[in-house]
Write a protein that holds these residues in place. Sequence first.
Motif, PDB file in Angstrom:
ATOM      1  N   ARG A 106     150.611  46.811  80.947  1.00 44.14           N
ATOM      2  CA  ARG A 106     150.849  45.712  81.884  1.00 44.14           C
ATOM      3  C   ARG A 106     150.835  46.230  83.324  1.00 44.14           C
ATOM      4  O   ARG A 106     150.250  45.615  84.216  1.00 44.14           O
ATOM      5  CB  ARG A 106     152.197  45.050  81.595  1.00 44.14           C
ATOM      6  N   PHE A 122     147.139  47.434  84.218  1.00 44.03           N
ATOM      7  CA  PHE A 122     146.161  46.350  84.362  1.00 44.03           C
ATOM      8  C   PHE A 122     146.234  45.677  85.732  1.00 44.03           C
ATOM      9  O   PHE A 122     145.308  44.981  86.141  1.00 44.03           O
ATOM     10  CB  PHE A 122     146.369  45.309  83.260  1.00 44.03           C
ATOM     11  N   LEU A 131     143.256  46.438  87.890  1.00 44.84           N
ATOM     12  CA  LEU A 131     141.933  45.973  87.475  1.00 44.84           C
ATOM     13  C   LEU A 131     141.676  44.563  87.980  1.00 44.84           C
ATOM     14  O   LEU A 131     142.605  43.801  88.238  1.00 44.84           O
ATOM     15  CB  LEU A 131     141.829  45.981  85.942  1.00 44.84           C
ATOM     16  N   GLN A 158     140.252  40.656  87.458  1.00 45.81           N
ATOM     17  CA  GLN A 158     140.450  39.737  86.349  1.00 45.81           C
ATOM     18  C   GLN A 158     139.339  39.875  85.327  1.00 45.81           C
ATOM     19  O   GLN A 158     139.578  39.859  84.113  1.00 45.81           O
ATOM     20  CB  GLN A 158     140.499  38.291  86.851  1.00 45.81           C
ATOM     21  N   ARG A 161     139.906  42.985  83.256  1.00 44.53           N
ATOM     22  CA  ARG A 161     140.979  42.769  82.286  1.00 44.53           C
ATOM     23  C   ARG A 161     140.494  41.945  81.108  1.00 44.53           C
ATOM     24  O   ARG A 161     140.818  42.229  79.953  1.00 44.53           O
ATOM     25  CB  ARG A 161     142.177  42.077  82.965  1.00 44.53           C
ATOM     26  N   ASP A 162     139.680  40.924  81.393  1.00 40.98           N
ATOM     27  CA  ASP A 162     139.153  40.077  80.314  1.00 40.98           C
ATOM     28  C   ASP A 162     138.275  40.880  79.363  1.00 40.98           C
ATOM     29  O   ASP A 162     138.347  40.715  78.145  1.00 40.98           O
ATOM     30  CB  ASP A 162     138.343  38.920  80.916  1.00 40.98           C
ATOM     31  N   THR A 203     140.387  43.209  77.225  1.00 36.90           N
ATOM     32  CA  THR A 203     141.131  42.420  76.247  1.00 36.90           C
ATOM     33  C   THR A 203     140.237  42.035  75.073  1.00 36.90           C
ATOM     34  O   THR A 203     140.628  42.138  73.908  1.00 36.90           O
ATOM     35  CB  THR A 203     141.703  41.157  76.898  1.00 36.90           C
ATOM     36  N   ALA A 249     136.216  49.877  84.402  1.00 39.65           N
ATOM     37  CA  ALA A 249     137.624  49.631  84.105  1.00 39.65           C
ATOM     38  C   ALA A 249     138.269  50.862  83.462  1.00 39.65           C
ATOM     39  O   ALA A 249     139.377  51.272  83.816  1.00 39.65           O
ATOM     40  CB  ALA A 249     137.760  48.422  83.183  1.00 39.65           C
TER      41      ALA A 249
END
Length: 262
Positions: free
Chosen positions: A197, A200, A203, A205, A208-209, A212, A242
Amino acid sequence: MPTKSQQRTEIQKMIVDYQNNPDDEHLQTMIISNYERLVGALAAKFAKNSDVREDLYQVGMMGLIAAMKRFDPSVGGSFESFAIPTIIGEIKRYIRDKTWSVHVPRRVKELSPKIRKTTERLTRELQRSPRIDEIADAVGESEEVVLETLEMAQGYHTLSVDSKIDGDAEGSAVTLLDIVGKPEQGYEHVHKKLILREAFRFLTQRERDILTCTYFENLSQKETGERLGISQMHVSRLQRNALCKLRNILPHKEEIGLSSHK
């Protein structure tokens, strides 16, 4: 009834025949049957309980067979006088190397009984428990070596996790395993989530997507691209970027499952 001298001569002849025909199982069995009680008595001498006695008996039998193969009647003396030291040697070697609950260096196995006997002797002589320096002087070792040996010698006996150590309030049996703590995976999981958490936050968005999708939902780069409306090549490039950021932020990223590329 044959005399002892005649019996000894007959046994020696059988042993020589066996040495010339080592595959003769019948001959081997005949010789062994004459010394089963001897091997059993020697095994019992060194065994502390019935479980160990059977093992030592089998080891003693191996020593007996070894003596049968090496005995030389021309040297003189009875077979028994040659076999007994061989059998005892095998039993002692087995006790030294096999009956320790945990692995310890050989020097500890050899020095431990010497320290124990010396301690018993000094206790009788001094009428008190001897100090470490007194034991060290008596065995010719340093105090550090004696202390190390005493500590490591505790490995000769360990408790089984099934050992009953007490009872609970209701009278049920309690074993050591019942009170030994176990790793709690939940704490580790929470720890990883807190690390991720925080990491991230550095990073974008879109990055992060992508992570994930690929690492937590186990989607391929193609499936991730289709979900996000971008090409697989674009997904691959953003994923590398990332991971590069995380590598700098988290030197031990393998601990949280981000050690490989998809």
